[in-house]
Every structure is written in structure tokens, then in C-alpha cells.
Design an enzyme around this catalytic site. Structure first.
Site, PDB file in Angstrom:
ATOM      1  N   HIS A  18      -3.694  10.273  14.390  1.00 58.66           N
ATOM      2  CA  HIS A  18      -3.387   8.836  14.388  1.00 58.66           C
ATOM      3  C   HIS A  18      -2.856   8.390  15.761  1.00 58.66           C
ATOM      4  CE1 HIS A  18      -2.555   9.501   9.846  1.00 58.66           C
ATOM      5  NE2 HIS A  18      -3.652   8.786   9.914  1.00 58.66           N
ATOM      6  N   LYS A  42      -1.745   3.935  -5.923  1.00 57.80           N
ATOM      7  CA  LYS A  42      -1.895   5.205  -5.209  1.00 57.80           C
ATOM      8  C   LYS A  42      -0.556   5.948  -5.189  1.00 57.80           C
ATOM      9  CE  LYS A  42      -4.241   6.523  -0.942  1.00 57.80           C
ATOM     10  NZ  LYS A  42      -4.874   6.034   0.280  1.00 57.80           N
ATOM     11  N   ARG A  91     -13.965  10.671  11.810  1.00 60.35           N
ATOM     12  CA  ARG A  91     -13.914  12.106  12.087  1.00 60.35           C
ATOM     13  C   ARG A  91     -15.226  12.789  11.765  1.00 60.35           C
ATOM     14  NH1 ARG A  91      -8.539  12.411   8.656  1.00 60.35           N
ATOM     15  NH2 ARG A  91      -9.775  10.767   7.715  1.00 60.35           N
ATOM     16  N   SER A 129      -4.080  13.621   7.114  1.00 54.83           N
ATOM     17  CA  SER A 129      -2.792  13.609   6.416  1.00 54.83           C
ATOM     18  C   SER A 129      -2.878  14.472   5.163  1.00 54.83           C
ATOM     19  CB  SER A 129      -2.407  12.176   6.032  1.00 54.83           C
ATOM     20  OG  SER A 129      -2.149  11.409   7.179  1.00 54.83           O
TER      21      SER A 129
HETATM   22  P1  ADP Z   1      -6.256   5.841   4.663  1.00 57.04           P
HETATM   23  O1  ADP Z   1      -5.512   6.218   3.415  1.00 57.04           O
HETATM   24  O2  ADP Z   1      -6.489   4.380   4.829  1.00 57.04           O
HETATM   25  O3  ADP Z   1      -7.486   6.666   4.966  1.00 57.04           O
HETATM   26  P2  ADP Z   1      -4.969   7.405   6.717  1.00 57.04           P
HETATM   27  O4  ADP Z   1      -3.551   7.297   7.121  1.00 57.04           O
HETATM   28  O5  ADP Z   1      -5.410   8.679   6.092  1.00 57.04           O
HETATM   29  O6  ADP Z   1      -5.198   6.154   5.808  1.00 57.04           O
HETATM   30  O7  ADP Z   1      -5.901   7.130   7.968  1.00 57.04           O
HETATM   31  C1  ADP Z   1      -5.835   5.940   8.688  1.00 57.04           C
HETATM   32  C2  ADP Z   1      -6.953   5.894   9.727  1.00 57.04           C
HETATM   33  O8  ADP Z   1      -6.756   6.930  10.672  1.00 57.04           O
HETATM   34  C3  ADP Z   1      -8.367   6.101   9.172  1.00 57.04           C
HETATM   35  O9  ADP Z   1      -9.246   5.246   9.858  1.00 57.04           O
HETATM   36  C4  ADP Z   1      -8.679   7.517   9.519  1.00 57.04           C
HETATM   37  O10 ADP Z   1     -10.070   7.709   9.689  1.00 57.04           O
HETATM   38  C5  ADP Z   1      -7.955   7.641  10.850  1.00 57.04           C
HETATM   39  N1  ADP Z   1      -7.641   9.028  11.153  1.00 57.04           N
HETATM   40  C6  ADP Z   1      -6.885   9.872  10.424  1.00 57.04           C
HETATM   41  N2  ADP Z   1      -6.811  11.084  10.997  1.00 57.04           N
HETATM   42  C7  ADP Z   1      -7.549  10.997  12.130  1.00 57.04           C
HETATM   43  C8  ADP Z   1      -7.904  11.929  13.167  1.00 57.04           C
HETATM   44  N3  ADP Z   1      -7.501  13.193  13.115  1.00 57.04           N
HETATM   45  N4  ADP Z   1      -8.670  11.497  14.187  1.00 57.04           N
HETATM   46  C9  ADP Z   1      -9.110  10.213  14.206  1.00 57.04           C
HETATM   47  N5  ADP Z   1      -8.832   9.298  13.254  1.00 57.04           N
HETATM   48  C10 ADP Z   1      -8.072   9.679  12.233  1.00 57.04           C
END
Ligand code: ADP
Length: 158
Positions: A18, A42, A91, A129
Site C-alpha cells: 500500500h 465485512k 497485483r 493484507s
Molecule cells: P480492499 O479490501 O478494498 O481490497 P485492501 O486494503 O486489501 O482493500 O487493498 C486496497 C488497494 O491496495 C487495492 O487496490 C489493492 O489492489 C491494493 N494493494 C494491496 N496490496 C498491494 C500490493 N502489494 N501492491 C500493489 N497494490 C496493492
């Protein structure tokens, strides 16, 4: 007009993936708002306040980044704060399939709201995450995937 992007997510917890995305987006926008989307149906591992606190800590020295949260529709939140862009990361192909539909919907209901996608760097594309939560729940060391100085413990350990 100020170019504002909203980076919506659960950030449960925030990872180095992130942070990398936000840092790479900063030259493209005047302001990036990292916004935790609150979805009442959720289940999260970490409480909202804790996730917000980590985000504030990570971006405290970055004046172009704000931290916020919103309930209900992302598009409505963007309209409320005057953001015309969403930031999301890709990703892999399953991210793409999911994000494509959401971005098309947001473009319609958000009245031209544009989603800007950044492809994750090779060194970060395996980080999510979800994986970090599994490591934490299993009592492992998730620090390689977490921003520096962030102490993340399983919630029941405080
Ligand atoms: P959500 O529950 O909306 O998917 P996340 O917190 O998991 O929320 O992810 C938020 C954003 O960050 C998403 O667009 C996800 O693709 C991006 N993201 C998460 N991890 C990575 C990573 N390792 N590299 C690039 N983008 C990421």
C-alpha cells in the site's frame, strides 16, 4: 482545480505494498486521501480506529497525504470531498477482473469518476493484507511486509 485521488481500501492492516502505491501516486496528484471504507457486513481483524492510527503514523510526514474513512458508497464519498480520481493497485489477473467491473460502475455512478491503476512492483506483488493477517494470526513475524516501525500484534494480545 486541485487533483485529488482517493485510495480506498480496508488496510487491515496497511502493508508495504500500500505504501509503495501511495508514494508512486504522489507525483500524479496534488493530494492523495487514504480512506478506509467501512463495510458493516465485512469482518475485520483490526478495529477501524487502530487501522486509522497506523495510517496516520505511516503518512505523518507526508503533507500531501490525508487519512480518512467513509461509510457507504466510495463514489459518494469522492463527490462529497471533491475527488475526481480513485487510486487502486493491480497485483495480478484476478485483481484486474475484480477492479475492472468496479471501476466501470464507479465511472457511471460517480459521474465520470476515473480509477487510476498502478501495477504493483515485482517485489510487492505477492503481498496482501490477507497474507499478513494469516501470519499474524498464526503468531509469525509479519514485519517484512509491514511499514517500518509499525508494531502489529494479534488484537487479543493488545
Ligand atoms: P480492499 O479490501 O478494498 O481490497 P485492501 O486494503 O486489501 O482493500 O487493498 C486496497 C488497494 O491496495 C487495492 O487496490 C489493492 O489492489 C491494493 N494493494 C494491496 N496490496 C498491494 C500490493 N502489494 N501492491 C500493489 N497494490 C496493492
Amino acid at each position: 482545480m486541485e487533483k485529488i485521488a482517493v485510495f480506498p481500501g480496508s488496510f487491515d492492516p496497511i502493508t508495504v505494498g500500500h505504501v509503495d502505491l501511495v508514494n508512486r501516486a504522489l507525483p500524479l496528484f496534488d493530494k492523495v486521501i487514504v480512506a478506509v471504507g467501512v463495510n458493516t457486513s465485512k469482518k475485520y481483524l483490526f478495529p477501524l480506529e487502530q487501522r486509522l492510527e497506523w495510517l496516520r503514523q505511516v503518512f505523518q510526514h507526508e503533507p500531501a497525504v490525508d487519512v480518512d474513512y467513509f461509510e457507504r458508497l466510495t463514489a459518494d464519498y469522492c463527490q462529497k470531498i471533491g475527488a475526481r480520481y480513485l487510486l487502486r493497485g493491480l497485483r495480478n489477473a484476478s485483481d484486474f477482473d475484480y477492479e475492472k467491473t468496479i471501476s466501470q460502475l464507479n465511472n457511471i455512478i460517480g459521474d465520470g469518476l476515473e480509477t487510476i491503476f498502478l501495477i504493483s512492483q515485482p517485489g510487492y506483488s505477492h503481498i496482501s493484507s490477507t497474507i499478513v493477517r494469516e501470519i499474524i494470526k498464526g503468531g509469525g513475524d509479519a514485519s517484512p511486509f509491514l511499514p517500518e516501525n509499525l508494531i502489529v500484534k494479534p488484537p487479543h494480545l493488545g
